[in-house]
Scaffold this motif. Sequence first.
Motif, PDB file in Angstrom:
ATOM      1  N   TYR A  86      -7.165  -9.485  12.445  1.00 51.18           N
ATOM      2  CA  TYR A  86      -8.022  -9.519  11.634  1.00 51.18           C
ATOM      3  C   TYR A  86      -6.776  -8.734   9.900  1.00 51.18           C
ATOM      4  CZ  TYR A  86     -11.390 -12.084  12.681  1.00 51.18           C
ATOM      5  OH  TYR A  86     -12.609 -14.128  12.859  1.00 51.18           O
ATOM      6  N   ALA A  87      -6.551  -7.419  10.020  1.00 49.94           N
ATOM      7  CA  ALA A  87      -6.150  -6.816   9.154  1.00 49.94           C
ATOM      8  C   ALA A  87      -4.960  -7.398   8.883  1.00 49.94           C
ATOM      9  CB  ALA A  87      -6.335  -5.338  10.030  1.00 49.94           C
ATOM     10  N   TYR A  88      -4.210  -8.112  10.174  1.00 50.39           N
ATOM     11  CA  TYR A  88      -3.130  -8.085   9.301  1.00 50.39           C
ATOM     12  C   TYR A  88      -2.374  -9.798   9.194  1.00 50.39           C
ATOM     13  CZ  TYR A  88      -1.764  -3.170   9.267  1.00 50.39           C
ATOM     14  OH  TYR A  88      -1.639  -2.011   9.081  1.00 50.39           O
ATOM     15  N   ASP A  89      -3.602 -10.520   9.888  1.00 50.95           N
ATOM     16  CA  ASP A  89      -3.843 -11.749   9.788  1.00 50.95           C
ATOM     17  C   ASP A  89      -2.814 -12.374   8.837  1.00 50.95           C
ATOM     18  OD1 ASP A  89      -4.553 -14.497  10.969  1.00 50.95           O
ATOM     19  OD2 ASP A  89      -4.775 -14.854   8.153  1.00 50.95           O
ATOM     20  N   GLU A  90      -1.985 -13.774   8.459  1.00 49.88           N
ATOM     21  CA  GLU A  90      -1.003 -14.103   7.602  1.00 49.88           C
ATOM     22  C   GLU A  90      -1.679 -14.424   6.778  1.00 49.88           C
ATOM     23  OE1 GLU A  90       2.638 -17.254   8.241  1.00 49.88           O
ATOM     24  OE2 GLU A  90       2.490 -15.906   9.783  1.00 49.88           O
ATOM     25  N   LYS A  91      -3.113 -15.392   6.413  1.00 45.47           N
ATOM     26  CA  LYS A  91      -3.696 -15.838   5.406  1.00 45.47           C
ATOM     27  C   LYS A  91      -4.795 -14.778   5.116  1.00 45.47           C
ATOM     28  CE  LYS A  91      -2.633 -20.805   6.903  1.00 45.47           C
ATOM     29  NZ  LYS A  91      -2.996 -22.052   7.785  1.00 45.47           N
ATOM     30  N   GLN A  92      -5.688 -14.646   5.792  1.00 43.42           N
ATOM     31  CA  GLN A  92      -6.318 -13.530   5.882  1.00 43.42           C
ATOM     32  C   GLN A  92      -6.596 -12.225   5.317  1.00 43.42           C
ATOM     33  OE1 GLN A  92      -8.989 -14.615   3.777  1.00 43.42           O
ATOM     34  NE2 GLN A  92      -8.283 -17.043   4.609  1.00 43.42           N
ATOM     35  N   GLY A  93      -5.765 -11.560   6.030  1.00 43.35           N
ATOM     36  CA  GLY A  93      -5.532 -10.175   6.070  1.00 43.35           C
ATOM     37  C   GLY A  93      -4.571  -9.530   5.252  1.00 43.35           C
ATOM     38  N   ASP A  94      -4.773  -7.784   5.102  1.00 42.43           N
ATOM     39  CA  ASP A  94      -5.268  -7.424   3.859  1.00 42.43           C
ATOM     40  C   ASP A  94      -3.384  -5.827   4.348  1.00 42.43           C
ATOM     41  OD1 ASP A  94      -6.175  -5.408   5.783  1.00 42.43           O
ATOM     42  OD2 ASP A  94      -7.860  -5.624   3.945  1.00 42.43           O
ATOM     43  N   GLN A  95      -2.854  -6.176   4.610  1.00 46.63           N
ATOM     44  CA  GLN A  95      -1.945  -5.178   5.854  1.00 46.63           C
ATOM     45  C   GLN A  95      -2.303  -4.624   5.920  1.00 46.63           C
ATOM     46  OE1 GLN A  95       1.267  -6.163   5.643  1.00 46.63           O
ATOM     47  NE2 GLN A  95       0.213  -8.428   5.809  1.00 46.63           N
ATOM     48  N   GLY A  96      -3.477  -4.017   6.267  1.00 48.10           N
ATOM     49  CA  GLY A  96      -3.849  -3.208   6.802  1.00 48.10           C
ATOM     50  C   GLY A  96      -5.455  -1.912   6.115  1.00 48.10           C
ATOM     51  N   LYS A  97      -5.074  -2.767   4.818  1.00 49.36           N
ATOM     52  CA  LYS A  97      -6.010  -2.113   3.765  1.00 49.36           C
ATOM     53  C   LYS A  97      -7.923  -1.854   4.959  1.00 49.36           C
ATOM     54  CE  LYS A  97      -7.784  -1.759  -0.709  1.00 49.36           C
ATOM     55  NZ  LYS A  97      -7.650  -2.483  -2.106  1.00 49.36           N
ATOM     56  N   ARG A  98      -7.955  -2.516   5.267  1.00 47.10           N
ATOM     57  CA  ARG A  98      -9.210  -2.385   5.980  1.00 47.10           C
ATOM     58  C   ARG A  98      -9.837  -1.439   7.096  1.00 47.10           C
ATOM     59  NH1 ARG A  98      -9.787  -8.349   7.307  1.00 47.10           N
ATOM     60  NH2 ARG A  98      -8.771  -8.679   6.224  1.00 47.10           N
ATOM     61  N   LEU A  99      -8.488  -1.450   7.814  1.00 51.77           N
ATOM     62  CA  LEU A  99      -8.743  -0.410   8.943  1.00 51.77           C
ATOM     63  C   LEU A  99      -8.513   1.286   8.172  1.00 51.77           C
ATOM     64  CD1 LEU A  99      -5.690  -1.801  11.042  1.00 51.77           C
ATOM     65  CD2 LEU A  99      -7.782  -1.691  11.395  1.00 51.77           C
ATOM     66  N   GLU A 100      -7.783   1.583   7.322  1.00 51.11           N
ATOM     67  CA  GLU A 100      -7.744   2.983   6.031  1.00 51.11           C
ATOM     68  C   GLU A 100      -9.123   2.933   6.153  1.00 51.11           C
ATOM     69  OE1 GLU A 100      -5.188   5.522   6.200  1.00 51.11           O
ATOM     70  OE2 GLU A 100      -3.924   3.823   7.559  1.00 51.11           O
ATOM     71  N   GLN A 101      -9.424   1.950   5.081  1.00 51.93           N
ATOM     72  CA  GLN A 101     -10.825   2.208   5.046  1.00 51.93           C
ATOM     73  C   GLN A 101     -11.925   2.743   5.990  1.00 51.93           C
ATOM     74  OE1 GLN A 101     -12.205   1.445   2.026  1.00 51.93           O
ATOM     75  NE2 GLN A 101     -13.511   3.768   2.258  1.00 51.93           N
ATOM     76  N   CYS A 102     -11.605   1.804   7.275  1.00 55.48           N
ATOM     77  CA  CYS A 102     -12.374   2.425   8.084  1.00 55.48           C
ATOM     78  C   CYS A 102     -11.978   3.664   8.869  1.00 55.48           C
ATOM     79  CB  CYS A 102     -12.462   1.034   9.381  1.00 55.48           C
ATOM     80  SG  CYS A 102     -13.435  -0.450   9.931  1.00 55.48           S
TER      81      CYS A 102
END
Length: 109
Positions: A86-102
């Motif tokens: 999900y974090a690195y999904d081509e269309k909806q991902g955010d390049q891992g930003k959400r993983l860093e937040q978690c």
Amino acid sequence: EICACLVGSEMCIRDRLRMVMKMIESRCGIICSECGFKSKIGCAGCINIEHPFWGEICPVKSCVETKELNHCGECEDFPCKLAKSYAYDEKQGDQGKRLEQCRCWGKIK
């Protein structure tokens, strides 16, 4: 930076937990308050709704809630294949930003 401030603060554990719970906006780490859909369609965020606005089920939300966690960062398998996809999904991902937040939310106990 909020994360570092809270961890280093002299707040009592109860107050710190209350503050963290107010900060947690999603199961996957998305910051809902920064999302355009929040105001556009009145989305209350996955923590506050049964089904996501975009479909019947969100696998990340379901996984976190099945494990009775607040967000992915509390999981012993974090970051798992699902969270990364999900974090690195081509269309909806955010390049891992959400993983860093978690990761940040997960450090605050």
